[in-house]
Design a protein around this motif. Structure first.
Motif, short mmCIF file in Angstrom:
data_model
loop_
_atom_site.label_atom_id
_atom_site.label_comp_id
_atom_site.label_asym_id
_atom_site.label_seq_id
_atom_site.Cartn_x
_atom_site.Cartn_y
_atom_site.Cartn_z
N ALA A 195 -6.35 -0.32 4.19
CA ALA A 195 -5.15 0.40 4.59
C ALA A 195 -5.54 1.59 5.47
O ALA A 195 -6.60 2.18 5.28
N VAL A 196 -4.66 1.91 6.42
CA VAL A 196 -4.87 3.04 7.32
C VAL A 196 -3.57 3.84 7.39
O VAL A 196 -2.50 3.26 7.61
N GLY A 237 -15.90 -6.07 -2.64
CA GLY A 237 -15.67 -6.37 -4.05
C GLY A 237 -14.97 -5.26 -4.81
O GLY A 237 -14.52 -5.46 -5.92
N GLN A 238 -14.87 -4.08 -4.25
CA GLN A 238 -14.24 -2.95 -4.94
C GLN A 238 -12.76 -2.80 -4.59
O GLN A 238 -12.06 -2.06 -5.24
N ASN A 239 -12.28 -3.44 -3.55
CA ASN A 239 -10.94 -3.20 -3.01
C ASN A 239 -10.01 -4.37 -3.31
O ASN A 239 -9.45 -4.96 -2.43
N ARG A 240 -9.82 -4.70 -4.57
CA ARG A 240 -8.98 -5.85 -4.94
C ARG A 240 -7.73 -5.41 -5.62
O ARG A 240 -7.63 -4.48 -6.27
N ALA A 260 0.85 -1.20 0.00
CA ALA A 260 0.00 0.00 0.00
C ALA A 260 0.88 1.24 0.00
O ALA A 260 2.02 1.22 0.47
N ARG A 261 0.32 2.32 -0.53
CA ARG A 261 1.07 3.58 -0.63
C ARG A 261 0.11 4.73 -0.36
O ARG A 261 -1.05 4.70 -0.76
N THR A 262 0.60 5.75 0.32
CA THR A 262 -0.16 6.98 0.50
C THR A 262 0.70 8.16 0.08
O THR A 262 1.92 8.16 0.31
N TYR A 263 0.09 9.10 -0.58
CA TYR A 263 0.77 10.32 -0.97
C TYR A 263 0.37 11.43 0.00
O TYR A 263 -0.76 11.46 0.48
N TYR A 264 1.28 12.34 0.28
CA TYR A 264 0.97 13.44 1.19
C TYR A 264 1.78 14.67 0.82
O TYR A 264 2.76 14.60 0.08
N SER A 278 -8.90 3.25 3.92
CA SER A 278 -9.71 2.80 2.79
C SER A 278 -10.99 2.20 3.33
O SER A 278 -11.01 1.60 4.39
N ASN A 279 -12.05 2.40 2.61
CA ASN A 279 -13.35 1.85 3.03
C ASN A 279 -14.19 1.51 1.81
O ASN A 279 -15.37 1.78 1.78
#
Length: 90
Positions: free
Chosen positions: A60-61, A87-90, A3-7, A82-83
């Motif tokens: 992911a948090v 079925g959408q989070n694959r 997982a990756r987060t941009y900031y 993420s929420n």
């Protein structure tokens, strides 16, 4: 799996970032980053983990807090996760 987060840290001070990727079987991958002060975009990501079989749904948090050595202690500033519907989070 990863997982990756941009900031973008415009607070003027370094922040601590904790980032977790949670799998449906209770396993997790965690990473910590120091978000340097500045207006330039940057990222924090978990290590990549190889999985066998079909893709699995994960969540992911990302949490950003004032730098623990700073005057404000470790005050939580932002928590995002993420929420996606099933079925959408694959």
């Amino acid at each position: 799996m990863w997982a990756r987060t941009y900031y973008r840290d415009t607070t003027g001070a370094s922040l601590d970032a904790a980032f977790s990727l949670l799998g449906p079987d209770g396993r997790s991958v965690r990473s910590r980053c120091v978000a340097g002060a500045g207006d330039d975009p940057s990222l924090c990501e978990t290590p990549r983990v190889r999985l066998k079989g079909e893709p699995v749904r994960c969540s992911a948090v990302a949490e950003f807090a004032a730098h623990a050595g700073g005057a404000e202690g470790a005050r939580l500033l932002l928590r995002a996760g993420s929420n996606s519907p099933s079925g959408q989070n694959r």
